[in-house]
Design an enzyme around this catalytic site. Sequence first.
Site, PDB file in Angstrom:
ATOM      1  N   MET A  50       7.484   4.458 -10.840  1.00 10.01           N
ATOM      2  CA  MET A  50       6.150   4.832 -11.266  1.00 10.01           C
ATOM      3  C   MET A  50       6.027   4.853 -12.790  1.00 10.01           C
ATOM      4  O   MET A  50       4.942   4.647 -13.307  1.00 10.01           O
ATOM      5  CB  MET A  50       5.778   6.207 -10.714  1.00 10.01           C
ATOM      6  CG  MET A  50       5.465   6.230  -9.240  1.00 10.01           C
ATOM      7  SD  MET A  50       4.090   5.165  -8.856  1.00 10.01           S
ATOM      8  CE  MET A  50       4.588   4.612  -7.283  1.00 10.01           C
ATOM      9  N   GLY A  65      -1.246  11.004  -7.509  1.00 11.19           N
ATOM     10  CA  GLY A  65      -0.149  11.366  -6.624  1.00 11.19           C
ATOM     11  C   GLY A  65       0.348  10.126  -5.921  1.00 11.19           C
ATOM     12  O   GLY A  65      -0.385   9.151  -5.750  1.00 11.19           O
ATOM     13  N   GLY A  66       1.592  10.131  -5.533  1.00 16.76           N
ATOM     14  CA  GLY A  66       2.155   8.977  -4.852  1.00 16.76           C
ATOM     15  C   GLY A  66       1.968   7.733  -5.695  1.00 16.76           C
ATOM     16  O   GLY A  66       2.364   7.687  -6.849  1.00 16.76           O
ATOM     17  N   ASP A  67       1.322   6.744  -5.124  1.00 16.63           N
ATOM     18  CA  ASP A  67       1.091   5.489  -5.834  1.00 16.63           C
ATOM     19  C   ASP A  67      -0.370   5.307  -6.219  1.00 16.63           C
ATOM     20  O   ASP A  67      -0.839   4.194  -6.394  1.00 16.63           O
ATOM     21  CB  ASP A  67       1.575   4.307  -4.992  1.00 16.63           C
ATOM     22  CG  ASP A  67       0.815   4.179  -3.677  1.00 16.63           C
ATOM     23  OD1 ASP A  67       0.042   5.086  -3.331  1.00 16.63           O
ATOM     24  OD2 ASP A  67       1.007   3.160  -2.993  1.00 16.63           O
ATOM     25  N   GLU A  68      -1.097   6.401  -6.364  1.00 16.36           N
ATOM     26  CA  GLU A  68      -2.513   6.320  -6.721  1.00 16.36           C
ATOM     27  C   GLU A  68      -2.746   6.810  -8.150  1.00 16.36           C
ATOM     28  O   GLU A  68      -2.291   7.881  -8.538  1.00 16.36           O
ATOM     29  CB  GLU A  68      -3.371   7.127  -5.751  1.00 16.36           C
ATOM     30  CG  GLU A  68      -3.451   6.497  -4.379  1.00 16.36           C
ATOM     31  CD  GLU A  68      -4.494   7.161  -3.486  1.00 16.36           C
ATOM     32  OE1 GLU A  68      -5.081   8.182  -3.895  1.00 16.36           O
ATOM     33  OE2 GLU A  68      -4.713   6.648  -2.390  1.00 16.36           O
TER      34      GLU A  68
END
Length: 113
Positions: A1, A22-25
């Site tokens: 990331m 969050g995560g891949d957003e």
Amino acid sequence: MIQIARRLARQLREEDTAARLGGDEFIVLLGNISDSLDQAAVAARKVTEKIQVVLRKPYRIRGQDYHCSASIGITLFPQPGQDVKTLFKQADTALYRAKKTGRNKCRKPPTDA
């Protein structure tokens, strides 16, 4: 990331903001792109295309190349009746429309959203 965030940040101007949800957003706010919604849409599309190009380049991690693509949802502000909650909902709807049509796509929300 970290590599993604760095590549993303390099595509933005000083008046723009990028944040990881969050995560891949991630969310990107483009500041002062135009008073005209049509011109703002064109400018947002250009930034989107630049982001997609740099995110498609391989990522070198521990000697291995990895690839990813970006699905992007766009919404423009201000429009009548918009508040922050509505803006996020529209962007999220556009993102899921992009994901539904295939990887590495960009979509805007439906006009009735």
